[in-house]
Design an enzyme around this catalytic site. Structure first.
Site, PDB file in Angstrom:
ATOM      1  N   GLU A 148       0.686  -1.356  -0.001  1.00 21.87           N
ATOM      2  CA  GLU A 148      -0.121   0.022   0.043  1.00 21.87           C
ATOM      3  C   GLU A 148       0.918   1.283   0.101  1.00 21.87           C
ATOM      4  O   GLU A 148       1.798   1.414   0.675  1.00 21.87           O
ATOM      5  CB  GLU A 148      -0.924  -0.028   1.314  1.00 21.87           C
ATOM      6  CG  GLU A 148      -1.834   1.105   1.462  1.00 21.87           C
ATOM      7  CD  GLU A 148      -2.303   1.340  -0.085  1.00 21.87           C
ATOM      8  OE1 GLU A 148      -3.246   0.332  -0.479  1.00 21.87           O
ATOM      9  OE2 GLU A 148      -2.541   2.264  -0.643  1.00 21.87           O
ATOM     10  N   LYS A 170       8.118  -1.558  -2.516  1.00 20.21           N
ATOM     11  CA  LYS A 170       7.606  -1.080  -1.149  1.00 20.21           C
ATOM     12  C   LYS A 170       8.681  -0.267  -0.391  1.00 20.21           C
ATOM     13  O   LYS A 170       8.644   0.785  -0.024  1.00 20.21           O
ATOM     14  CB  LYS A 170       6.545  -1.774  -0.562  1.00 20.21           C
ATOM     15  CG  LYS A 170       6.060  -1.219   0.731  1.00 20.21           C
ATOM     16  CD  LYS A 170       5.080   0.020   0.264  1.00 20.21           C
ATOM     17  CE  LYS A 170       4.936   0.832   1.776  1.00 20.21           C
ATOM     18  NZ  LYS A 170       4.258   2.065   1.420  1.00 20.21           N
ATOM     19  N   CYS A 184       6.431   4.351   9.308  1.00 13.95           N
ATOM     20  CA  CYS A 184       7.014   3.451   8.450  1.00 13.95           C
ATOM     21  C   CYS A 184       8.265   4.044   7.748  1.00 13.95           C
ATOM     22  O   CYS A 184       9.250   3.391   7.550  1.00 13.95           O
ATOM     23  CB  CYS A 184       6.061   3.368   7.133  1.00 13.95           C
ATOM     24  SG  CYS A 184       4.686   2.477   7.598  1.00 13.95           S
TER      25      CYS A 184
HETATM   26  P1  NAD Z   1      -1.612  -0.767  12.805  1.00 12.16           P
HETATM   27  O1  NAD Z   1      -0.985  -0.870  14.022  1.00 12.16           O
HETATM   28  O2  NAD Z   1      -2.630   0.750  12.646  1.00 12.16           O
HETATM   29  O3  NAD Z   1      -3.032  -1.673  12.367  1.00 12.16           O
HETATM   30  C1  NAD Z   1      -2.338  -3.184  12.453  1.00 12.16           C
HETATM   31  C2  NAD Z   1      -3.832  -3.889  13.277  1.00 12.16           C
HETATM   32  O4  NAD Z   1      -3.467  -5.201  13.129  1.00 12.16           O
HETATM   33  C3  NAD Z   1      -3.917  -3.433  14.873  1.00 12.16           C
HETATM   34  O5  NAD Z   1      -5.242  -2.919  15.018  1.00 12.16           O
HETATM   35  C4  NAD Z   1      -3.742  -4.765  15.190  1.00 12.16           C
HETATM   36  O6  NAD Z   1      -4.484  -5.194  16.543  1.00 12.16           O
HETATM   37  C5  NAD Z   1      -4.033  -5.980  14.298  1.00 12.16           C
HETATM   38  N1  NAD Z   1      -3.583  -7.314  14.511  1.00 12.16           N
HETATM   39  C6  NAD Z   1      -2.297  -7.806  14.487  1.00 12.16           C
HETATM   40  N2  NAD Z   1      -2.198  -9.029  14.731  1.00 12.16           N
HETATM   41  C7  NAD Z   1      -3.279  -9.367  14.297  1.00 12.16           C
HETATM   42  C8  NAD Z   1      -3.931 -10.761  14.396  1.00 12.16           C
HETATM   43  N3  NAD Z   1      -3.020 -11.960  14.411  1.00 12.16           N
HETATM   44  N4  NAD Z   1      -5.250 -10.961  13.934  1.00 12.16           N
HETATM   45  C9  NAD Z   1      -6.040  -9.753  14.097  1.00 12.16           C
HETATM   46  N5  NAD Z   1      -5.703  -8.375  14.039  1.00 12.16           N
HETATM   47  C10 NAD Z   1      -4.233  -8.139  14.147  1.00 12.16           C
HETATM   48  O7  NAD Z   1      -0.656  -0.491  11.561  1.00 12.16           O
HETATM   49  P2  NAD Z   1      -1.098   0.120   9.961  1.00 12.16           P
HETATM   50  O8  NAD Z   1      -0.632   1.536  10.104  1.00 12.16           O
HETATM   51  O9  NAD Z   1      -2.229  -0.073   9.418  1.00 12.16           O
HETATM   52  O10 NAD Z   1       0.134  -0.644   9.099  1.00 12.16           O
HETATM   53  C11 NAD Z   1      -0.135  -2.071   8.712  1.00 12.16           C
HETATM   54  C12 NAD Z   1       0.901  -2.484   7.757  1.00 12.16           C
HETATM   55  O11 NAD Z   1       0.879  -1.863   6.570  1.00 12.16           O
HETATM   56  C13 NAD Z   1       2.356  -2.329   8.288  1.00 12.16           C
HETATM   57  O12 NAD Z   1       3.221  -3.215   7.632  1.00 12.16           O
HETATM   58  C14 NAD Z   1       2.631  -1.004   7.574  1.00 12.16           C
HETATM   59  O13 NAD Z   1       4.335  -0.776   7.265  1.00 12.16           O
HETATM   60  C15 NAD Z   1       2.143  -0.778   6.412  1.00 12.16           C
HETATM   61  N6  NAD Z   1       1.698   0.564   5.695  1.00 12.16           N
HETATM   62  C16 NAD Z   1       1.557   1.414   6.495  1.00 12.16           C
HETATM   63  C17 NAD Z   1       0.984   2.749   6.034  1.00 12.16           C
HETATM   64  C18 NAD Z   1       0.563   3.793   6.899  1.00 12.16           C
HETATM   65  O14 NAD Z   1       0.486   4.906   6.390  1.00 12.16           O
HETATM   66  N7  NAD Z   1       0.179   3.778   8.190  1.00 12.16           N
HETATM   67  C19 NAD Z   1       1.170   3.073   4.807  1.00 12.16           C
HETATM   68  C20 NAD Z   1       1.425   1.896   3.831  1.00 12.16           C
HETATM   69  C21 NAD Z   1       1.881   0.433   4.376  1.00 12.16           C
HETATM   70  C1  UGA Z   2       4.515   7.523   3.676  1.00  8.33           C
HETATM   71  C2  UGA Z   2       4.510   7.652   2.120  1.00  8.33           C
HETATM   72  O1  UGA Z   2       4.400   8.894   1.591  1.00  8.33           O
HETATM   73  C3  UGA Z   2       3.704   6.600   1.538  1.00  8.33           C
HETATM   74  O2  UGA Z   2       3.551   6.673   0.122  1.00  8.33           O
HETATM   75  C4  UGA Z   2       3.687   5.139   2.199  1.00  8.33           C
HETATM   76  O3  UGA Z   2       2.714   4.304   1.949  1.00  8.33           O
HETATM   77  C5  UGA Z   2       3.577   5.443   3.673  1.00  8.33           C
HETATM   78  O4  UGA Z   2       4.804   6.191   4.272  1.00  8.33           O
HETATM   79  C6  UGA Z   2       3.925   3.919   4.508  1.00  8.33           C
HETATM   80  O5  UGA Z   2       4.406   3.081   4.063  1.00  8.33           O
HETATM   81  O6  UGA Z   2       3.682   3.971   5.868  1.00  8.33           O
HETATM   82  P1  UGA Z   2       3.234   8.962   5.503  1.00  8.33           P
HETATM   83  O7  UGA Z   2       4.368   8.411   6.314  1.00  8.33           O
HETATM   84  O8  UGA Z   2       1.880   8.572   5.916  1.00  8.33           O
HETATM   85  O9  UGA Z   2       3.509   8.239   4.047  1.00  8.33           O
HETATM   86  O10 UGA Z   2       3.424  10.414   5.168  1.00  8.33           O
HETATM   87  P2  UGA Z   2       4.342  11.421   4.439  1.00  8.33           P
HETATM   88  O11 UGA Z   2       3.483  12.361   3.886  1.00  8.33           O
HETATM   89  O12 UGA Z   2       5.346  10.466   3.474  1.00  8.33           O
HETATM   90  O13 UGA Z   2       5.127  11.990   5.325  1.00  8.33           O
HETATM   91  C7  UGA Z   2       6.211  11.404   6.351  1.00  8.33           C
HETATM   92  C8  UGA Z   2       6.854  12.003   7.009  1.00  8.33           C
HETATM   93  O14 UGA Z   2       7.792  13.019   6.235  1.00  8.33           O
HETATM   94  C9  UGA Z   2       5.982  13.393   8.069  1.00  8.33           C
HETATM   95  O15 UGA Z   2       6.493  13.425   9.100  1.00  8.33           O
HETATM   96  C10 UGA Z   2       6.139  14.447   7.273  1.00  8.33           C
HETATM   97  O16 UGA Z   2       5.975  15.576   7.667  1.00  8.33           O
HETATM   98  C11 UGA Z   2       7.496  14.450   6.542  1.00  8.33           C
HETATM   99  N1  UGA Z   2       7.694  15.165   5.301  1.00  8.33           N
HETATM  100  C12 UGA Z   2       7.306  14.925   3.997  1.00  8.33           C
HETATM  101  C13 UGA Z   2       8.807  16.302   5.355  1.00  8.33           C
HETATM  102  O17 UGA Z   2       9.327  16.589   6.614  1.00  8.33           O
HETATM  103  N2  UGA Z   2       8.872  16.896   4.340  1.00  8.33           N
HETATM  104  C14 UGA Z   2       8.377  16.586   3.061  1.00  8.33           C
HETATM  105  O18 UGA Z   2       8.600  17.368   1.962  1.00  8.33           O
HETATM  106  C15 UGA Z   2       7.523  15.561   2.746  1.00  8.33           C
END
Ligand code: NAD
Ligand code: UGA
Length: 464
Positions: free
Chosen positions: A162, A222, A278
């Site tokens: 994602e 990713k 992340c």
């Molecule tokens: P999160 O901690 O918000 O959510 C994960 C959820 O999974 C929690 O609610 C937890 O209770 C649940 N969980 C864990 N083990 C479980 C199980 N065995 N059965 C059922 N539920 C279970 O995490 P997130 O931010 O949603 O991130 C999830 C993944 O997506 C990570 O690998 C992260 O790197 C990736 N990712 C996150 C973002 C982001 O913006 N947060 C963007 C892209 C990718």
């Molecule tokens: C980032 C990536 O942008 C997503 O594509 C990815 O899916 C995600 O991580 C993930 O894998 O979790 P996110 O962390 O939600 O998304 O937010 P960003 O907009 O990337 O910002 C990350 C950090 O960098 C923030 O603290 C932001 O303030 C900072 N940032 C971003 C800067 O300081 N300067 C910039 O120009 C851009």
């Protein structure tokens, strides 16, 4: 093969919004999001949409439309796995805090638990989709667990990382730059699984934006995408320090280089340091993977992105201390913003946490205002660092829901998050309430220097 039932394990920042959008865009597919965390599921089911566990602009509308129609949130994990043809794994993959790879490798215990649960429950063929961000080659571990512990049914593993960013998740999901699907296309079963997922996205994403690759390329893309994005922030932050010494202005430099179409304008905003759940975790994971293959130069190259980010947070705090006559002991410093970026209630790895920690070590009193972050979250973030007792954190950190109150009798304001509303404040009123000289340290470069200096503030922004 047409998918009619999807299950997603993990109702977090990714699972919740991603599945809500799939459900909204594909009314013919039943989407059930499951989680072990009962409170989180209850919040997703709350009639009051302001209580959803994730704050994202536009999310409440999507949930309102699809929930109860073809979008369901539940704690009945086994039932949802059993019924679904396609299962997304969207659980957390934090940095390991113990054992081999401590502080670097991704902790895959939640992923493995999901694989074992799917294997135990599944009575017919399933497509298992890695939505979580995973180290390259994780799919083979998942496949091995499923094949060796399952009930003899067929599993196809796809990687579908994602790319949404928090704060713009709904927009990113509605119109993604690309959707990436990694699969085993050498076999017809593998190809069918890839096609099935392509068909789900094709309900709203143009086909030319749906990219298919082999599984390992997808997993590694990713980590690489996040590493490149974070690298840009560290690159511009490194230049911000040079700007401060030379009289150059980082905003002007960013604009000048960003207009080169080969560089591009995005992700060039100097800041107090990147946060979020992340960037750091994924780069550390990349560094660990490179090291585990003996690629030390590759590992060192990417590790520098983290080193520069830590330096930027430290430097911001040091600058506050130095400017306030080398002591902040007993002084009130107001933080505007605690979330790691605007338009989210997420505070994971927020720069604010570390800046607060440095200043608390210098015996400052911190007042915090953030429009979306709850008081308890701020205290939990500080307690989690284990630098001082909860009692001390509570006594030295004052959290309020009124920004003007937060600034009263304060020596300095530190802007940690770029919330738009900060730009609309009555800064004269704030100035009148503060102790003099009144300082502003703008860690996000969002306020108007001329206007603030005219009022009487001493204004310092990152990179100028
Ligand atoms: P999160 O901690 O918000 O959510 C994960 C959820 O999974 C929690 O609610 C937890 O209770 C649940 N969980 C864990 N083990 C479980 C199980 N065995 N059965 C059922 N539920 C279970 O995490 P997130 O931010 O949603 O991130 C999830 C993944 O997506 C990570 O690998 C992260 O790197 C990736 N990712 C996150 C973002 C982001 O913006 N947060 C963007 C892209 C990718
Ligand atoms: C980032 C990536 O942008 C997503 O594509 C990815 O899916 C995600 O991580 C993930 O894998 O979790 P996110 O962390 O939600 O998304 O937010 P960003 O907009 O990337 O910002 C990350 C950090 O960098 C923030 O603290 C932001 O303030 C900072 N940032 C971003 C800067 O300081 N300067 C910039 O120009 C851009």
């Amino acid at each position: 093969m047409k998918i009619s039932k999807i299950c997603c394990i993990g109702a977090g920042y990714v699972g919740g919004p991603t599945m809500a959008v799939i459900a909204q865009k594909c009314p013919q597919i039943q989407v059930t999001v499951v989680d072990l965390n009962e409170a989180r599921i209850a919040a997703w089911n709350d009639n009051d949409l302001t209580k959803l566990p994730v704050y994202e602009p536009g999310l409440a509308d999507v949930v309102a439309e699809a929930r109860g129609r073809n979008l369901f949130f539940s704690t009945e994990v086994d039932k949802a796995i059993d019924e679904a043809e396609m299962i997304f794994i969207s659980v957390n993959t934090p940095t390991k805090t113990y054992g081999i790879g401590k502080g670097m490798a991704a902790d895959l215990k939640y992923i493995e638990l999901c694989a074992r649960q799917i294997a135990r429950v599944a009575k017919d063929s399933k497509i298992v989709v890695e939505k979580s961000t995973l180290p390259v080659r994780t799919a083979s571990a998942i496949k091995s667990i499923l094949d060796h512990t399952g009930n003899g049914v067929q599993f196809q593993i796809l990687s579908n990382p994602e790319f949404l960013a928090e704060g713009t998740a709904i927009e990113d999901l509605f119109t993604p730059d690309r959707v990436l699907i990694g699969g085993e296309t050498a076999t017809s079963e593998g190809q069918k699984a890839v096609n099935a997922l392509v068909d789900v996205y094709a309900n709203w994403v143009p086909k030319d934006k749906i990219l298919t690759t082999n599984v390992w390329s997808s997993e590694l893309s990713k980590l690489t995408a996040n590493a490149f994005l974070a690298q840009r922030v560290s690159s511009i932050n490194s230049i911000s320090e040079l700007c401060e010494r030379t009289g150059a202005n980082v905003n002007e430099v960013a604009k000048a280089i960003g207009l080169d179409s080969r560089i591009g304008a995005k992700f060039l905003k100097a800041s107090v340091g990147f946060g979020g759940s992340c960037f750091q975790k994924d780069i550390l994971n990349l560094v660990y993977i490179a090291k585990s293959y003996g690629l030390d130069e590759v590992a060192d190259y990417w590790e520098q992105v983290i080193i520069m980010n830590d330096h930027q947070k430290r430097r911001f705090a040091d600058n506050i201390i130095k400017t306030l006559y080398n002591t902040v002991s007993g002084k009130k410093i107001t933080f505007l913003g605690w979330a790691f970026k605007k338009d989210t209630n997420d505070t994971r790895e927020s720069a604010a946490i570390y800046v607060a920690d440095y200043l608390l070590n210098e015996q400052a009193n911190i007042a915090v205002f953030d429009p979306k972050v709850q008081e308890q979250q701020i205290l939990t973030d500080l307690d989690y660092l284990n630098t001082r007792s909860s009692e001390e954190n509570k006594n030295n950190v004052d959290i309020t829901n009124d920004p003007y109150q937060a600034c009263k009798d304060s020596h300095a304001i530190a802007v940690l998050t770029e919330w738009d509303e900060f730009k609309t404040y009555d800064w004269q009123k704030i100035y009148d309430r503060m102790l003099k000289p009144a300082f502003i340290f703008d860690g996000r470069n969002i306020l108007n220097k001329e206007e603030l200096e005219k009022i009487g503030f001493i204004y310092k922004a990152i990179g100028s």
